[in-house]
Design a protein around this motif. Structure first.
Motif: not given
Length: 263
Positions: A25-32, A48-52, A164-169, A183-190
């Motif tokens: 299974l492939l997750g975008l983040t450690k949280y996933e 295996v995260p998203n890329g740019i 944010t409350v929650s993000e994938g990546l 960056i300033l973000t919340s724990p929900g950004a994972h």
């Protein structure tokens, strides 16, 4: 949240059986990854995260709309804090605006920008708060932006803020990092790597906490923020380009194929 319960029901009734039969299974983040392991504890899970694109931030800025160009022209040399997403409470638009009002009223000097589609009629309320505080000169609303208009704001911003409350990546956080935003973000950004890399801060999702962080960042000046942002550029370059991610995926796929041959 009805949507969350619907997702959980679907996972329990159908997806977990597929997850348990998968080779990986492939997750975008450690949280996933942690979430997947709840439903398929014996299945291999990899991040295996998203890329740019490596050249994303180098795109030439052409055909910028006059309203966006006009907003950017007002910034002068003051730091700019940028929020961009769906204008919704779960994305922290209200937290950002309230934090900006509080910090500016306390004497901090900066501009703040809110960009995105207004999904729930929140934008007028937020504009009303800004007008009541008499801070329209420093807090700007652009509506939804895309293409080079979006990129122009990202490249001029000194800090990207997403309570944010929650993000994938979050792709927009990746874009902001690539464009040189602290960056300033919340724990929900994972997205723990932001803090471990020194590319920004992960803080509690409260307007008072963000007001304090924005005040502190504004005191660093644009030069100080640029030194933080440089670490974010390095993070994207080493871990989040498509080249890096494709190599990671191919190594994993090759390993799984070879393992199948041995069965």
């Amino acid at each position: 949240d009805i949507g969350r319960w619907k997702k959980l029901a679907y996972i329990y009734l159908k997806e977990q059986f597929i997850m348990r039969r998968a080779d990986a299974l492939l997750g975008l983040t450690k949280y996933e990854v942690r979430t997947f392991r709840r439903f398929a504890p014996n299945t291999r899970v990899e991040v295996v995260p998203n890329g740019i694109s490596d050249g994303f931030a180098k795109t030439a800025l052409v055909d910028i709309l006059p309203p966006i160009d006009s907003v950017i022209s007002k910034f002068g040399d003051l730091p700019v804090f940028f929020w961009m997403s769906r204008i919704h409470q779960t994305k922290g638009a209200d937290v950002f605006v309230d934090a900006a009002i509080s910090a500016l009223n306390s004497g901090a000097k900066f501009h703040a920008v809110v960009s995105g589609p207004d999904e729930v009629g929140l934008e007028d309320e937020l504009k009303g708060r800004v007008q009541k505080a008499k801070l329209e000169e420093y807090i700007h609303f652009t509506g939804a932006v895309s293409g080079n208009n979006r990129l122009a704001l990202l490249k001029r911003a000194d800090s990207f803020v997403l309570p944010t409350v929650s993000e994938g990546l979050s792709m927009v956080i990746l874009e902001a990092l690539a464009c040189g935003c602290a960056i300033l973000t919340s724990p929900g950004a994972h997205f723990d790597e932001i803090e471990t890399a020194g590319a920004g801060r992960i803080i509690a999702r409260e307007s008072s906490v963000y007001a304090d962080a924005m005040t502190r960042y504004s005191l660093l000046s644009r030069k100080g923020l640029a030194s933080i942002a440089e670490k974010g550029i390095d993070l994207v370059r080493t871990r989040y380009t498509w080249e890096y991610i494709v190599d990671h995926y191919l190594r994993l796929a090759t390993e799984l194929v070879e393992a199948k041959k041995k069965i």
